[in-house]
Design a protein around this motif. Structure first.
Motif, mmCIF file in Angstrom:
data_model
loop_
_atom_site.group_PDB
_atom_site.id
_atom_site.type_symbol
_atom_site.label_atom_id
_atom_site.label_comp_id
_atom_site.label_asym_id
_atom_site.label_seq_id
_atom_site.Cartn_x
_atom_site.Cartn_y
_atom_site.Cartn_z
ATOM 1 N N VAL A 1 4.007 -0.364 -12.688
ATOM 2 C CA VAL A 1 5.407 -0.599 -13.076
ATOM 3 C C VAL A 1 5.597 -0.198 -14.542
ATOM 4 O O VAL A 1 6.528 0.528 -14.889
ATOM 5 N N GLU A 2 4.655 -0.645 -15.406
ATOM 6 C CA GLU A 2 4.822 -0.424 -16.846
ATOM 7 C C GLU A 2 4.601 1.038 -17.251
ATOM 8 O O GLU A 2 5.420 1.612 -17.980
ATOM 9 N N PHE A 3 3.516 1.644 -16.758
ATOM 10 C CA PHE A 3 3.171 2.987 -17.257
ATOM 11 C C PHE A 3 3.669 4.117 -16.370
ATOM 12 O O PHE A 3 3.790 5.248 -16.807
ATOM 13 N N ARG A 4 3.906 3.834 -15.087
ATOM 14 C CA ARG A 4 4.315 4.931 -14.205
ATOM 15 C C ARG A 4 5.723 4.731 -13.665
ATOM 16 O O ARG A 4 6.193 5.530 -12.846
ATOM 17 N N GLY A 5 6.396 3.641 -14.102
ATOM 18 C CA GLY A 5 7.786 3.401 -13.708
ATOM 19 C C GLY A 5 7.950 3.208 -12.206
ATOM 20 O O GLY A 5 9.026 3.453 -11.645
ATOM 21 N N MET A 6 6.894 2.734 -11.548
ATOM 22 C CA MET A 6 6.972 2.565 -10.088
ATOM 23 C C MET A 6 7.724 1.280 -9.754
ATOM 24 O O MET A 6 7.689 0.310 -10.504
ATOM 25 N N ASP A 7 8.400 1.305 -8.615
ATOM 26 C CA ASP A 7 9.112 0.129 -8.137
ATOM 27 C C ASP A 7 8.079 -0.916 -7.671
ATOM 28 O O ASP A 7 7.156 -0.583 -6.923
ATOM 29 N N GLU A 8 8.247 -2.172 -8.125
ATOM 30 C CA GLU A 8 7.223 -3.188 -7.825
ATOM 31 C C GLU A 8 7.059 -3.418 -6.322
ATOM 32 O O GLU A 8 5.926 -3.527 -5.811
ATOM 33 N N ALA A 9 8.180 -3.466 -5.588
ATOM 34 C CA ALA A 9 8.097 -3.726 -4.136
ATOM 35 C C ALA A 9 7.350 -2.585 -3.437
ATOM 36 O O ALA A 9 6.532 -2.821 -2.536
ATOM 37 N N ASP A 10 7.604 -1.345 -3.868
ATOM 38 C CA ASP A 10 6.915 -0.186 -3.284
ATOM 39 C C ASP A 10 5.408 -0.315 -3.514
ATOM 40 O O ASP A 10 4.600 -0.136 -2.593
ATOM 41 N N ALA A 11 5.028 -0.652 -4.755
ATOM 42 C CA ALA A 11 3.596 -0.790 -5.076
ATOM 43 C C ALA A 11 2.967 -1.869 -4.199
ATOM 44 O O ALA A 11 1.888 -1.683 -3.630
ATOM 45 N N ARG A 12 3.659 -3.006 -4.066
ATOM 46 C CA ARG A 12 3.087 -4.115 -3.265
ATOM 47 C C ARG A 12 3.004 -3.749 -1.783
ATOM 48 O O ARG A 12 2.044 -4.101 -1.100
ATOM 49 N N ASN A 13 4.010 -3.029 -1.283
ATOM 50 C CA ASN A 13 3.968 -2.612 0.124
ATOM 51 C C ASN A 13 2.812 -1.644 0.382
ATOM 52 O O ASN A 13 2.171 -1.697 1.425
ATOM 53 N N ARG A 14 2.535 -0.764 -0.595
ATOM 54 C CA ARG A 14 1.420 0.180 -0.405
ATOM 55 C C ARG A 14 0.100 -0.582 -0.388
ATOM 56 O O ARG A 14 -0.795 -0.288 0.407
ATOM 57 N N ILE A 15 -0.015 -1.570 -1.291
ATOM 58 C CA ILE A 15 -1.245 -2.382 -1.304
ATOM 59 C C ILE A 15 -1.432 -3.056 0.056
ATOM 60 O O ILE A 15 -2.529 -3.076 0.621
ATOM 61 N N ALA A 16 -0.317 -3.562 0.620
ATOM 62 C CA ALA A 16 -0.389 -4.253 1.915
ATOM 63 C C ALA A 16 -0.784 -3.299 3.039
ATOM 64 O O ALA A 16 -1.344 -3.732 4.053
ATOM 65 N N SER A 17 -0.498 -1.990 2.869
ATOM 66 C CA SER A 17 -0.819 -1.028 3.934
ATOM 67 C C SER A 17 -2.258 -0.522 3.822
ATOM 68 O O SER A 17 -2.723 0.213 4.685
ATOM 69 N N GLN A 18 -2.955 -0.910 2.742
ATOM 70 C CA GLN A 18 -4.336 -0.447 2.539
ATOM 71 C C GLN A 18 -5.308 -1.593 2.843
ATOM 72 O O GLN A 18 -4.891 -2.744 2.943
#
Ligand code: COD
Ligand code: ATP
Length: 221
Positions: free
Chosen positions: A146-163
């Motif tokens: 979120v801080e360094f790559r400007g990624m959406d937090e929900a998107d990041a968490r959903n990807r973690i959940a898919s791995q």
């Protein structure tokens, strides 16, 4: 060649680790980049993605709208899981072919080849001499994305959940790079890892002299 795998959850620090390993002399086979190259405008992979997900995933200049696909396959909908499986079914076979091609190009060299593959835990390989896991608390990974790559937090968490989980990934590790410290601490970890890989190359090289095989085969005929 010594072939090793490098993996970690999203935002763990794989690219940063790869860059340092490349500075030491490693050849990097970058699965994320290979997947992106296969999705270039007009490519067969992109055509099949448009058939499956609709023409709205293609921008007016012919390039892939990555966020649009991410919203479908990592979204919070009941269809997301099937959509991700379909996407993987389209991209992964071509990606594995290209990974194989890049590895084969190094086979008869003495290089340390690092396969940087986020989904190595999900797709284990039996041809690698080591499985390196870049390890980080998923909350810290999300914070950095979120801080360094400007990624959406929900998107990041959903990807973690898919791995696969952090624990499942660590179970398969032969080498762990702890990325909970700052970038200077990470560099020290990777310098030590490189020392170990060079030692491993020496041991594996003595026990399996691949480069001698063609000569031996010729002599037996
Ligand atoms: C869905 C897409 C279009 C999203 O693109 P985007 O630019 O937002 O992400 P990018 O490709 O840079 O991937 C960033 C990270 O997302 C995660 N991720 C990507 N694809 C997947 C996947 N199929 N399964 C689980 N996690 C994934 C990984 O941690 C990866 O490092 C893209 O990731 C894609 O086409 N994925 C399928 C190919 C693939 O499996 N790539 C990752 C492994 S090489
Ligand atoms: N030790 C660290 N301290 C602070 N920031 C870091 C550290 N390690 C990596 N980063 C930053 O965190 C972000 C994620 O790191 P990086 O891109 O290397 O991860 P990755 O595992 O390759 O990500 P992805 O899964 O998206 O491919 C980057 O912005 C990177 O600069």
């Amino acid at each position: 060649m010594l072939l090793v795998g490098l993996t970690g959850g999203i935002g763990a620090g794989k690219s940063t680790v790869s860059t340092i390993l490349a500075e030491h002399g490693a050849v990097i086979v970058d699965a994320d980049q290979i997947a992106r190259d296969l999705q270039s405008p007009g490519s067969p992979v992109l055509d099949r993605m448009a058939e499956r997900f609709g023409d709205q995933i293609i921008r007016s200049d012919g390039s892939l709208d990555r966020a649009a696909v991410a919203a479908v396959v990592f979204g919070d909908t009941p269809d997301a899981k099937q959509a991700l499986a379909d996407l993987n079914g389209i991209v992964h076979p071509a990606m594995q072919d290209e990974i194989k091609r890049q590895i084969e190009a190094q086979r008869h060299t003495d290089r340390i080849v690092v396969l940087d593959f986020p989904l190595l835990g999900e797709n284990p390989r039996d041809d690698i001499a080591a499985t390196i896991v870049v390890d980080i608390d998923p909350d810290v990974a999300v914070q950095r994305l979120v801080e360094f790559r400007g990624m959406d937090e929900a998107d990041a968490r959903n990807r973690i959940a898919s791995q696969i989980s952090r624990e499942q990934r660590l179970e398969r590790a032969t080498h762990v790079v702890d990325n909970s410290g700052d970038e200077a601490a990470l560099r020290r970890e990777v310098d030590e890892l490189w020392r170990q890989l060079v030692m491993l190359r020496g041991r594996v090289g003595r026990s399996r002299p691949d480069w001698l095989m063609p000569t031996l085969r010729r002599r037996r005929r």
